[in-house]
Design an enzyme around this catalytic site. Structure first.
Site, PDB file in Angstrom:
ATOM      1  N   ASP A  18       0.785  -1.242   0.000  1.00  0.00           N
ATOM      2  CA  ASP A  18       0.000   0.000   0.000  1.00  0.00           C
ATOM      3  C   ASP A  18       0.815   1.290   0.000  1.00  0.00           C
ATOM      4  OD1 ASP A  18      -1.864  -2.012   0.330  1.00  0.00           O
ATOM      5  OD2 ASP A  18      -2.950  -1.052   1.959  1.00  0.00           O
ATOM      6  N   ASP A  60      -4.768  -0.585  -1.630  1.00  0.00           N
ATOM      7  CA  ASP A  60      -6.120  -0.362  -1.152  1.00  0.00           C
ATOM      8  C   ASP A  60      -6.904   0.212  -2.326  1.00  0.00           C
ATOM      9  OD1 ASP A  60      -7.121  -0.894   1.373  1.00  0.00           O
ATOM     10  OD2 ASP A  60      -6.791   1.114   2.161  1.00  0.00           O
ATOM     11  N   HIS A  62     -10.735   1.191  -2.935  1.00  0.00           N
ATOM     12  CA  HIS A  62     -12.070   1.213  -2.357  1.00  0.00           C
ATOM     13  C   HIS A  62     -13.162   1.787  -3.273  1.00  0.00           C
ATOM     14  CE1 HIS A  62     -10.264   0.034   1.331  1.00  0.00           C
ATOM     15  NE2 HIS A  62      -9.792   1.216   1.691  1.00  0.00           N
ATOM     16  N   HIS A  79     -10.457   7.423   1.453  1.00  0.00           N
ATOM     17  CA  HIS A  79      -9.091   7.298   0.940  1.00  0.00           C
ATOM     18  C   HIS A  79      -9.050   6.193  -0.112  1.00  0.00           C
ATOM     19  CE1 HIS A  79      -9.392   4.144   3.983  1.00  0.00           C
ATOM     20  NE2 HIS A  79      -8.465   3.500   3.296  1.00  0.00           N
ATOM     21  N   LYS A 104      -7.021  -4.989  -3.066  1.00  0.00           N
ATOM     22  CA  LYS A 104      -7.842  -5.370  -1.910  1.00  0.00           C
ATOM     23  C   LYS A 104      -8.683  -4.182  -1.483  1.00  0.00           C
ATOM     24  CE  LYS A 104      -4.166  -4.152   1.339  1.00  0.00           C
ATOM     25  NZ  LYS A 104      -4.874  -3.067   2.029  1.00  0.00           N
ATOM     26  N   CYS A 143      -2.093  -2.266   7.780  1.00  0.00           N
ATOM     27  CA  CYS A 143      -2.076  -3.244   6.681  1.00  0.00           C
ATOM     28  C   CYS A 143      -0.799  -4.072   6.635  1.00  0.00           C
ATOM     29  CB  CYS A 143      -2.330  -2.527   5.355  1.00  0.00           C
ATOM     30  SG  CYS A 143      -4.039  -1.939   5.242  1.00  0.00           S
TER      31      CYS A 143
HETATM   32 ZN   LIG Z   1      -8.429   1.469   3.214  1.00  0.00          ZN
END
Ligand SMILES: [Zn+2]
Length: 190
Positions: A18, A60, A62, A79, A104, A143
């Site tokens: 990340d 990440d 989202h 974020h 993810k 993470c």
């Molecule tokens: Zn996140």
């Protein structure tokens, strides 16, 4: 300073967690000095790539209504929204040809802190004969921690590149390192 080319060996892989713009200063969920991990991790990425070892970059990623966002009852500000500049990897992160991206945090019903969480990564690494993972990135106490613990559960040897990680909180970072060590991960402190 650790010399990656002397430490990496066959059946190793590198997993960079990340290292995205939103987790660096100026981003939506900035981690103090998060950008500093880039200069630490780039030589590892370059060395692994040069030696033909697998390099994985998790991100990440989202949806707008992700459950980790405060508006949806979660813990974090918005974020790493899919396809935004903030979700892109840090602009200076070295991404070699053949590097694989682990996406993810796409689920509508739960967050996925670990790069192993429902991504199939452990199966792929086992299939490819990987036995030991070198891991660094952001954030150490969220993470990276979840990824290291899952990696241990999946049976991998783990080396944590501590200088290539930054925590959300200093205390959280300390606790994370303790938990990683207890889980059998080896901390590479230099
Ligand atoms: Zn996140």
């Amino acid at each position: 300073m650790a010399q990656p080319q002397n430490l990496l060996r066959p059946n190793d892989a590198l997993l960079v967690v990340d290292v995205q713009q939103d987790f660096c200063p100026g981003g939506a969920l900035p981690i103090a000095r998060g950008d500093e991990v880039v200069a630490v991790l780039n030589p590892w990425i370059a060395a692994a790539s040069k030696q033909g070892l697998p390099v994985f970059l998790s991100r990440d990623w989202h949806p707008a209504s992700h459950p980790s966002f405060t508006a949806n009852g979660g813990r974090w500000p918005v974020h790493c929204q899919q396809d935004t500049a903030g979700a892109s990897f840090h602009k200076d992160l070295f991404i070699p040809e053949g590097a694989e991206v682990v996406t993810k945090g796409t689920r509508f019903d739960q967050d996925q802190n670990s790069a192993f969480d429902q991504t199939g990564l452990a199966d792929k690494l086992h299939r490819d004969g990987v036995r030991r993972l070198w891991i660094g990135g952001l954030a150490l106490d969220v993470c990276v921690l979840a990824t290291v613990l899952d990696g241990r559960r999946a049976g991998f040897e783990i080396r944590v590149l501590v200088a290539g990680c930054r925590p959300v909180t200093v205390e959280g970072g300390r606790e994370a390192l303790t938990r990683m060590r207890k889980a059998g991960a080896v901390l590479v402190e230099e």
